[in-house]
Structure formats: structure tokens, C-alpha cells
Design a protein around this motif. Structure first.
Motif, short mmCIF file in Angstrom:
data_model
loop_
_atom_site.label_atom_id
_atom_site.label_comp_id
_atom_site.label_asym_id
_atom_site.label_seq_id
_atom_site.Cartn_x
_atom_site.Cartn_y
_atom_site.Cartn_z
N ALA A 22 68.55 19.16 -11.64
CA ALA A 22 67.78 19.78 -12.72
C ALA A 22 66.46 20.35 -12.21
CB ALA A 22 67.51 18.76 -13.83
N VAL A 23 65.82 19.63 -11.30
CA VAL A 23 64.55 20.11 -10.75
C VAL A 23 64.75 21.41 -9.97
CG1 VAL A 23 62.69 19.57 -9.13
CG2 VAL A 23 63.54 17.80 -10.67
N VAL A 24 65.74 21.42 -9.08
CA VAL A 24 65.98 22.61 -8.27
C VAL A 24 66.37 23.80 -9.13
CG1 VAL A 24 67.45 23.60 -6.46
CG2 VAL A 24 66.58 21.27 -6.22
N GLU A 25 67.23 23.57 -10.11
CA GLU A 25 67.69 24.67 -10.96
C GLU A 25 66.58 25.23 -11.84
OE1 GLU A 25 72.46 23.71 -11.45
OE2 GLU A 25 71.10 23.16 -13.08
N SER A 26 65.49 24.50 -12.01
CA SER A 26 64.38 24.98 -12.84
C SER A 26 63.39 25.85 -12.06
CB SER A 26 63.62 23.78 -13.44
OG SER A 26 62.83 23.13 -12.45
N SER A 27 63.59 26.03 -10.76
CA SER A 27 62.63 26.76 -9.93
C SER A 27 62.43 28.19 -10.41
CB SER A 27 63.11 26.78 -8.47
OG SER A 27 63.21 25.47 -7.95
N ASP A 28 61.18 28.63 -10.43
CA ASP A 28 60.82 29.97 -10.86
C ASP A 28 59.72 30.49 -9.94
OD1 ASP A 28 60.46 32.32 -12.30
OD2 ASP A 28 59.15 31.39 -13.78
N PRO A 29 59.98 31.59 -9.21
CA PRO A 29 61.20 32.39 -9.21
C PRO A 29 62.37 31.64 -8.58
CG PRO A 29 59.76 33.12 -7.46
CD PRO A 29 58.98 32.12 -8.26
N ILE A 30 63.57 32.13 -8.82
CA ILE A 30 64.75 31.40 -8.39
C ILE A 30 64.86 31.35 -6.87
CG2 ILE A 30 66.28 33.42 -8.51
CD1 ILE A 30 68.44 31.45 -9.60
N GLU A 31 64.39 32.39 -6.18
CA GLU A 31 64.42 32.42 -4.72
C GLU A 31 63.05 32.02 -4.17
OE1 GLU A 31 65.15 35.69 -1.11
OE2 GLU A 31 65.39 36.26 -3.22
N ALA A 32 63.04 31.32 -3.05
CA ALA A 32 61.78 30.93 -2.43
C ALA A 32 60.94 32.18 -2.14
CB ALA A 32 62.03 30.17 -1.14
N PRO A 33 59.73 32.27 -2.71
CA PRO A 33 58.91 33.47 -2.56
C PRO A 33 58.07 33.43 -1.29
CG PRO A 33 57.80 31.94 -3.99
CD PRO A 33 59.10 31.28 -3.58
N PRO A 34 57.34 34.49 -0.98
CA PRO A 34 56.40 34.43 0.14
C PRO A 34 55.43 33.27 -0.02
CG PRO A 34 56.67 36.69 -0.60
CD PRO A 34 57.42 35.83 -1.58
#
Length: 339
Positions: free
Chosen positions: A287-299
Motif C-alpha cells: 500500500a505504501v509503495v503504490e501510494s507514491s506520487d509521482p509514480i516513478e522515482a523523480p530527480p
């Protein structure tokens, strides 16, 4: 088919020219097994000697999925649309209703990928062609005699980079895993506790270790470039290692492949109990990982980071640099990360 078209998905995910597990051996039986890796369609099948082969899951004739076809007694994969047949090298061996010499059929070949079956997993090299420049870095414990090996996989609604960073992130253990493996760390923590993190380059990525209030942890994490993690669980006179591979399916989905290895509790029913426990630990993260925003690791500059993020930031910098350079810009024998 133009080879460069095959690289779009892999390059977009920073995943070109790498070995990755994509399936468990038991998933590939008599029928073709279709899957998606970094938005590229792949079909796995076993030839008439039981060896796993991999082709682009797209018939060069009319683009239909070869995985909807069947494998003949000769080990060739037959397209379900018009019956074109392809061997393990991708060569077209037969085109029904269109007799022609072999040399003419060569222009109708399917696209093949290097593939290996090791440690109960199917490993794919993410560039089309008959040869890979090296072999997959299979953890030796997966093939060690006397070791119980358990495989499990499920798909998360997450980008593979967020999932990979989570697997390399030890500071989350006392919070996300407070009721399981993070319990001992949670009970030792005080309001002014300090965790110190170290990252040590290795031939396959890096190793990370940490201490809490000056007391070093006996556990450790290892990044297995590009998308693998190994956790060394400290048990006196015993071997226990958990391996996780975060395999990109597409921009919003990741296949989480868990491999548990140990030299104790190898037989049922106790083995099943421990394996279910490992699955529970994995799902505590979901649940924690799926909540990441933005979905891709940003700069790195777009999120606020602290000293205990050293391991995840080392991975992120590697990923963003690789993605920026594009496929084949980095040697397969990449230099270890600086600590």
C-alpha cells in the motif's frame, strides 16, 4: 523487423541491455507463456528438449500474439493466425500454403531474446539477438545443495523504481514492518535515536549496512543491479536470505518476484508457515509503495532527502543517469557506485 523498435519500452524504463528474471520455472510448461516486460511483449516456451526459449510475442506476419499459439512436437512455436512456425532461434520453418526454399524464408524470422533457466527462475536479456554479452548474476545460494528455495510472484500497481527503492530502504523497517521483521528495531528506538547508513560498492551493485545509536545491525541489504535485492538475515550457524526482484511490466505495474532461501525448516508443514510469513512481510509494503506520487522515482532535487536515504539515492542516481544516456551507453560491466 527493425531492432530499434524493440528497444523503445526497455529504454524508456532505463531497462535496456540487462538480465532480469521474468518468470518462475514452474510457470512455463507445455503451453506458450506470454508476458510483458517494460511494455515489450515476450513469449516463453519450451522446445522439444524442454529448454526455455524466448521470442518477441508478435508474429512478423500480421502482428498477433504468438503466445496464443501452440508448440509442436518438433519444439517449434506455431502462430495461431496462419500457422507460421518458428524455432528456438526465431527462424521461420514453415509457412502453410506458400512453399518456398529455406533461404527465402529467412526474411520472415521472428525476433528472439537471450534466455536462461537458473535457480528456479527464467532470466531474460533485454535486447533482441542470439547472444548476450555476459551471463545473469544468479545468487549462488539459489543453486546450492541442501537449500530450501521458495518462489512467489505478484503484481503491484507501482513503477519498478519505487518498488526497488523500497526494497533498499532500511529506515522504513520499524514503521512499515513494526509487527514483523522491524519489531526489534522499533523497540530499541528512542525519540532522539540516530541511524547511520553506509553504502559499499560491489561488483553487482552495492551493499548497505546501518547502525542504531552506535550499535551495528547484523543484517544487511545488497542491491543486485538492476532490479534485485538480497537481504541477509542473521541467524547463527544458519543460512537465510530473501531475494526480491522488481520487474517492470509497464509504466504503472511491477511484478514482484520473491525468492526465499534457507538451510532449515525445509519440510512441510513448517516450511509453508515460514513461506507464508515472508509473503506477509512483502505485502506490508504494498500500500505504501503504490501510494507514491509521482509514480516513478523523480530527480533527486524534486524530493526532500536525509542522511538515511543514502542507499535509495545511490540507486536513483544510477537509474536516472542510465535512463538519460539511453541503451548501450553504459557498459554491461558497469563500474561500481561510489560510496
Amino acid at each position: 523487423m527493425r531492432e530499434e523498435l524493440m528497444l523503445d519500452g526497455f529504454a524508456d524504463e532505463g531497462f535496456a541491455d540487462v538480465w532480469t528474471p521474468v518468470a518462475m520455472s514452474r510457470e512455463v510448461g507445455r503451453e506458450p507463456y506470454g508476458l510483458t516486460v517494460a511494455s515489450e511483449r515476450v513469449v516463453l516456451f519450451r522446445d522439444n528438449q524442454g529448454r526455455v526459449q524466448a521470442l518477441h510475442d508478435r508474429c512478423p506476419h500480421r502482428g498477433v500474439k504468438l503466445s496464443l499459439g501452440k508448440v509442436g512436437k518438433d519444439g517449434c512455436l506455431e502462430c495461431p493466425f496462419h500457422g507460421w512456425r518458428f524455432d528456438s532461434s526465431g527462424a521461420c520453418t514453415h509457412i502453410p500454403l506458400n512453399p518456398m526454399p529455406e533461404e527465402k524464408r529467412q526474411r520472415f524470422a521472428a525476433t528472439t531474446f537471450p534466455v536462461r533457466e537458473r535457480g528456479g527462475l527464467i532470466w531474460l536479456y533485454t535486447r533482441p539477438g542470439a547472444e548476450a554479452p555476459d551471463e545473469p548474476a544468479v545468487p549462488p545460494v539459489m543453486e546450492q545443495e541442501g537449500i530450501h528455495v521458495w518462489h512467489y510472484a505478484e503484481t503491484w500497481n507501482a513503477h519498478w523504481t519505487r518498488a526497488m527503492e523500497n526494497m533498499l530502504d532500511s529506515p522504513h523497517l520499524p514503521f512499515v514492518h513494526r509487527r514483523t521483521i522491524g519489531g526489534p528495531l522499533w523497540r530499541r528506538m528512542k525519540p532522539d535515536s540516530k541511524m547511520e547508513m553506509e553504502v559499499h560498492p560491489s561488483p553487482t551493485g552495492f551493499r548497505t549496512s546501518w547502525s542504531l545509536d552506535g550499535v551495528a545491525s547484523a543484517a544487511g541489504l545488497e542491491w543486485l543491479r538492476p532490479n534485485g535485492m538480497a537481504m541477509h538475515v542473521p541467524i547463527p550457524n544458519r543460512i537465510m536470505r530473501l531475494h526480491m526482484y522488481c520487474v517492470p511490466v509497464d509504466a504503472t505495474h511491477t511484478r514482484m518476484m520473491l525468492v526465499s532461501t534457507r538451510d532449515f525448516l525445509k519440510f512441510q508443514p513448517l516450511a509453508a508457515v515460514l513461506d507464508r510469513y515472508n509473503k506477509r512481510i512483502l505485502r506490508e509494503d504494498q500500500a505504501v509503495v503504490e501510494s507514491s506520487d509521482p509514480i516513478e522515482a523523480p530527480p533527486v532535487s524534486e524530493e526532500r532527502s536525509v542522511a538515511t536515504d543514502r542507499a535509495t539515492l545511490a540507486f536513483r542516481r544510477w537509474y536516472l543517469e542510465r535512463k538519460k544516456r539511453g541503451p548501450r551507453a553504459i557498459s554491461v560491466n558497469e563500474a561500481p557506485l561510489a560510496s
